[in-house]
Design a protein around this motif. Structure first.
Motif, mmCIF file in Angstrom:
data_model
loop_
_atom_site.group_PDB
_atom_site.id
_atom_site.type_symbol
_atom_site.label_atom_id
_atom_site.label_comp_id
_atom_site.label_asym_id
_atom_site.label_seq_id
_atom_site.Cartn_x
_atom_site.Cartn_y
_atom_site.Cartn_z
ATOM 1 N N ARG A 176 -3.272 15.482 13.362
ATOM 2 C CA ARG A 176 -2.202 14.816 14.117
ATOM 3 C C ARG A 176 -2.796 14.000 15.219
ATOM 4 N N VAL A 177 -3.742 14.402 16.208
ATOM 5 C CA VAL A 177 -4.253 13.718 17.036
ATOM 6 C C VAL A 177 -4.962 12.532 16.730
ATOM 7 N N LYS A 178 -6.023 12.630 15.627
ATOM 8 C CA LYS A 178 -6.659 11.705 15.008
ATOM 9 C C LYS A 178 -5.545 10.291 14.528
ATOM 10 N N THR A 179 -4.624 10.779 14.125
ATOM 11 C CA THR A 179 -3.707 9.971 13.779
ATOM 12 C C THR A 179 -3.089 9.045 15.015
ATOM 13 N N VAL A 180 -2.707 9.493 15.836
ATOM 14 C CA VAL A 180 -2.394 8.716 17.199
ATOM 15 C C VAL A 180 -3.593 8.092 17.497
ATOM 16 N N MET A 181 -4.571 8.437 17.699
ATOM 17 C CA MET A 181 -5.639 7.798 18.148
ATOM 18 C C MET A 181 -5.977 6.442 17.271
ATOM 19 N N THR A 182 -5.855 6.674 16.104
ATOM 20 C CA THR A 182 -6.126 5.609 14.909
ATOM 21 C C THR A 182 -5.161 4.607 15.180
ATOM 22 N N VAL A 183 -3.689 5.175 14.892
ATOM 23 C CA VAL A 183 -2.674 4.042 15.331
ATOM 24 C C VAL A 183 -2.890 3.152 16.687
ATOM 25 N N SER A 184 -3.388 3.933 17.638
ATOM 26 C CA SER A 184 -3.308 3.318 18.930
ATOM 27 C C SER A 184 -4.696 2.247 18.936
ATOM 28 N N GLY A 185 -5.521 2.325 17.935
ATOM 29 C CA GLY A 185 -6.751 1.565 17.957
ATOM 30 C C GLY A 185 -8.039 1.991 18.867
ATOM 31 N N VAL A 186 -7.886 3.267 19.158
ATOM 32 C CA VAL A 186 -9.113 3.739 20.017
ATOM 33 C C VAL A 186 -9.857 4.966 19.355
ATOM 34 N N ASP A 187 -9.671 5.013 18.068
ATOM 35 C CA ASP A 187 -10.449 6.175 17.513
ATOM 36 C C ASP A 187 -11.770 5.817 17.307
ATOM 37 N N THR A 188 -12.022 4.613 17.200
ATOM 38 C CA THR A 188 -13.578 4.173 17.366
ATOM 39 C C THR A 188 -14.304 4.088 18.753
ATOM 40 N N LEU A 189 -13.540 4.454 19.895
ATOM 41 C CA LEU A 189 -14.099 4.470 21.388
ATOM 42 C C LEU A 189 -14.934 5.676 21.445
ATOM 43 N N PHE A 190 -14.243 6.830 20.841
ATOM 44 C CA PHE A 190 -14.788 8.129 21.161
ATOM 45 C C PHE A 190 -15.905 8.474 19.971
ATOM 46 N N GLN A 191 -16.723 9.332 20.308
ATOM 47 C CA GLN A 191 -17.533 10.048 19.341
ATOM 48 C C GLN A 191 -16.840 11.445 19.209
ATOM 49 N N ALA A 192 -16.436 11.869 17.819
ATOM 50 C CA ALA A 192 -15.865 12.999 17.596
ATOM 51 C C ALA A 192 -16.575 13.637 16.693
ATOM 52 N N TYR A 193 -16.636 15.074 17.019
ATOM 53 C CA TYR A 193 -17.509 15.986 16.096
ATOM 54 C C TYR A 193 -16.613 17.292 15.394
ATOM 55 N N ALA A 194 -16.865 17.582 14.525
ATOM 56 C CA ALA A 194 -15.964 18.599 13.788
ATOM 57 C C ALA A 194 -15.868 19.977 14.722
ATOM 58 N N GLY A 195 -16.964 20.216 15.518
ATOM 59 C CA GLY A 195 -16.751 21.445 16.397
ATOM 60 C C GLY A 195 -17.605 21.287 17.561
ATOM 61 N N VAL A 196 -17.581 22.150 18.520
ATOM 62 C CA VAL A 196 -18.556 22.358 19.703
ATOM 63 C C VAL A 196 -19.911 22.373 19.466
ATOM 64 N N SER A 197 -20.262 23.038 18.485
ATOM 65 C CA SER A 197 -21.685 23.601 18.293
ATOM 66 C C SER A 197 -22.420 22.095 17.465
ATOM 67 N N GLU A 198 -21.671 21.257 16.769
ATOM 68 C CA GLU A 198 -22.116 20.249 16.127
ATOM 69 C C GLU A 198 -22.368 19.240 17.276
ATOM 70 N N ALA A 199 -21.531 19.091 18.232
ATOM 71 C CA ALA A 199 -21.392 18.064 19.385
ATOM 72 C C ALA A 199 -22.940 18.306 20.189
ATOM 73 N N GLU A 200 -22.950 19.767 20.561
ATOM 74 C CA GLU A 200 -24.199 20.182 21.201
ATOM 75 C C GLU A 200 -25.225 19.770 20.756
ATOM 76 N N LYS A 201 -25.540 19.868 19.475
ATOM 77 C CA LYS A 201 -26.689 19.805 18.703
ATOM 78 C C LYS A 201 -27.125 18.213 18.611
ATOM 79 N N THR A 202 -25.975 17.508 18.341
ATOM 80 C CA THR A 202 -26.081 16.092 18.360
ATOM 81 C C THR A 202 -26.410 15.443 19.547
ATOM 82 N N LEU A 203 -25.793 16.000 20.732
ATOM 83 C CA LEU A 203 -26.081 15.549 22.064
ATOM 84 C C LEU A 203 -27.379 15.849 22.554
ATOM 85 N N ALA A 204 -27.769 17.111 22.026
ATOM 86 C CA ALA A 204 -29.620 17.718 22.342
ATOM 87 C C ALA A 204 -30.294 16.741 21.831
#
Length: 118
Positions: free
Chosen positions: A87-115
């Motif tokens: 639902r939140v992704k849809t709002v971001m996509t309709v607003s055209g800002v979905d490509t602004l943010f790096q988004a990950y499935a979960g916190v651990s995936e984000a931590e590993k990628t940032l590391a």
């Protein structure tokens, strides 16, 4: 939790310099001020915003995410999102800002990628 409340829970991430901010509740015009205050005060190198507990976001809430992202980028600090609902992704996509943010499935995936990016 009432619709007009947003709970913030911050903790250190998996690596030094990482901070995880878990949001629970809707990010809206009536709840975004605590989020903005936290983000402005946070000085971590990388902020992971866990949005798995955010069922809804309005345009003001989206604006606060964008503002936080731009501010951190200007200060050479990162902000990524984790656990964004459809639902939140849809709002971001309709607003055209979905490509602004790096988004990950979960916190651990984000931590590993940032590391790995260090």
């Amino acid at each position: 939790m009432p619709k007009d409340q947003l709970k913030l829970d911050a903790k250190d991430g998996a690596l030094p310099g990482q901070r995880v901010l878990t949001l629970t509740g809707a990010l809206t015009i009536s709840t975004l001020f605590a989020f903005q205050d936290f983000v402005h005060a946070d000085k971590s190198e990388a902020l992971i915003v866990d949005m798995s507990g955010v069922p809804y976001i309005d345009s003001a809430g989206l604006g606060s995410l964008i503002s936080a992202y731009v501010r951190r980028e200007r200060e050479a600090r990162r902000m990524v999102l984790a656990g964004v609902s459809d639902r939140v992704k849809t709002v971001m996509t309709v607003s055209g800002v979905d490509t602004l943010f790096q988004a990950y499935a979960g916190v651990s995936e984000a931590e590993k990628t940032l590391a790995a990016a260090r």
